[in-house]
Enzyme design. Structure first.
Site, PDB file in Angstrom:
ATOM      1  N   GLU A  49      16.571 -32.259  61.393  1.00  0.00           N
ATOM      2  CA  GLU A  49      17.396 -32.765  60.609  1.00  0.00           C
ATOM      3  C   GLU A  49      17.327 -31.610  59.334  1.00  0.00           C
ATOM      4  O   GLU A  49      16.397 -30.924  59.431  1.00  0.00           O
ATOM      5  CB  GLU A  49      16.895 -34.068  59.922  1.00  0.00           C
ATOM      6  CG  GLU A  49      17.392 -34.560  58.594  1.00  0.00           C
ATOM      7  CD  GLU A  49      16.643 -35.820  58.089  1.00  0.00           C
ATOM      8  OE1 GLU A  49      17.392 -36.577  57.356  1.00  0.00           O
ATOM      9  OE2 GLU A  49      15.390 -35.631  58.183  1.00  0.00           O
ATOM     10  N   LYS A  62      23.947 -39.926  60.112  1.00  0.00           N
ATOM     11  CA  LYS A  62      22.683 -40.935  59.896  1.00  0.00           C
ATOM     12  C   LYS A  62      22.965 -42.172  59.333  1.00  0.00           C
ATOM     13  O   LYS A  62      23.936 -42.217  58.299  1.00  0.00           O
ATOM     14  CB  LYS A  62      21.763 -40.245  59.064  1.00  0.00           C
ATOM     15  CG  LYS A  62      20.632 -40.844  58.721  1.00  0.00           C
ATOM     16  CD  LYS A  62      19.536 -39.892  57.809  1.00  0.00           C
ATOM     17  CE  LYS A  62      18.215 -40.430  57.539  1.00  0.00           C
ATOM     18  NZ  LYS A  62      17.376 -39.810  56.778  1.00  0.00           N
ATOM     19  N   CYS A 105      15.589 -39.175  61.753  1.00  0.00           N
ATOM     20  CA  CYS A 105      14.667 -39.343  61.047  1.00  0.00           C
ATOM     21  C   CYS A 105      14.304 -40.890  60.778  1.00  0.00           C
ATOM     22  O   CYS A 105      13.865 -41.488  61.306  1.00  0.00           O
ATOM     23  CB  CYS A 105      14.904 -38.541  59.612  1.00  0.00           C
ATOM     24  SG  CYS A 105      13.307 -38.374  58.641  1.00  0.00           S
TER      25      CYS A 105
END
Length: 273
Positions: free
Chosen positions: A40, A106, A146
């Site tokens: 990321e 995301k 993440c």
């Protein structure tokens, strides 16, 4: 299938970060990898305003990643930021390589541990599975970023859509217990889904830079479908190359059967409703 996890520490200059992508992709290809995973925020680390560096998916930074993947002949997945319609950015993975062009925004934003990612980042809404080409055929790979790793339902959805390998691309905030949680969560998602999990992080940047935001904890790892650690990096920058046993996915799904039993329970509940 051979994969590479590029545990790189990125700075605030997207052009300099592209040089890291080019170097590690070339090294991964030389090592025989079919797929190289970057963290990321590969485009630009956290801790600075993101809107000024964000670019569209057809912009120069993404196109440079495509060129790098084309030169290497392998698939590259890397984190970047794209402008969102409401003035924020999206926290995006670009996946590009042989017969592949895809992206993932995301879904779960990091409004935790004192951070509010949603102030500057707009969420995505669609899980993404891509087909990565290898010498033995294509492999379905589910993409996550993440904080997503804390949400089992996303990974179960990716597995239900056919993923055999799940990737987690992170700039995991450091702190007491965080590296242990990172490792535990990757192993747990493997057990939830009977997938191989490859979780790539940024390295630990040092105490001063770590104060500026979620800038990495190190500890990139690959787990088997039964949650065993196949390979793991330390705290420092590293290119982790390892072979994964995709046949183990089917063995685990037949033996442990969590996906099959989960589906059976869901169908029973629907029929009783």
């Amino acid at each position: 299938m051979r994969i590479a996890l590029a545990q790189i520490g990125t700075g605030t200059d997207p052009a300099a970060n592209l040089e890291l992508v080019a170097d590690h992709t070339a090294r991964a290809a030389d090592a025989g990898a079919d797929l190289v995973l970057f963290p990321e925020a590969t485009m630009c680390r956290f801790g600075v305003p993101l809107a000024p560096v964000a670019q569209p998916l057809d912009g120069p930074w993404a196109n440079a990643v495509r060129d790098i993947a084309a030169r290497s002949g392998i698939t590259v997945v890397a984190g970047m930021f794209c402008p969102a319609a409401d003035g924020r950015v999206t926290n995006t993975l670009i996946a590009t390589g042989p017969n592949l062009e895809a992206h993932y925004h995301k879904m779960h934003l990091y409004d935790a541990f004192g951070f509010t990612e949603s102030d500057t980042v707009a969420p995505g809404f669609e899980p993404v599975v891509v087909d990565v080409q290898t010498a033995g055929g294509t492999v379905p790979v589910g993409l996550t970023t993440c904080y997503d790793v804390r949400f089992p339902e996303l990974h179960l959805e990716l597995a239900e859509r056919g993923a055999k390998l799940l990737t987690v691309h992170a700039s995991w905030a450091s702190g007491p217990g965080k590296l242990e949680q990172w490792t535990l969560l990757a192993r747990a998602r493997a057990l939830d889904t009977s997938c191989v999990v490859a979780a790539v992080d940024q390295p630990y940047p040092g105490d001063e830079l770590a104060k500026k935001g979620p800038t990495g904890s190190g500890g990139s790892l690959v787990t088997s479908p039964t949650g065993d650690i196949v390979a793991q990096a330390g705290l420092d920058p590293e290119l982790l190359v390892t072979d994964i046993d995709l046949a183990a996915v089917e063995r685990a799904r037949e033996t442990i059967a969590v996906l099959r039993n989960r589906t059976t329970i869901a169908r029973k509940a629907q029929s009783q409703g």
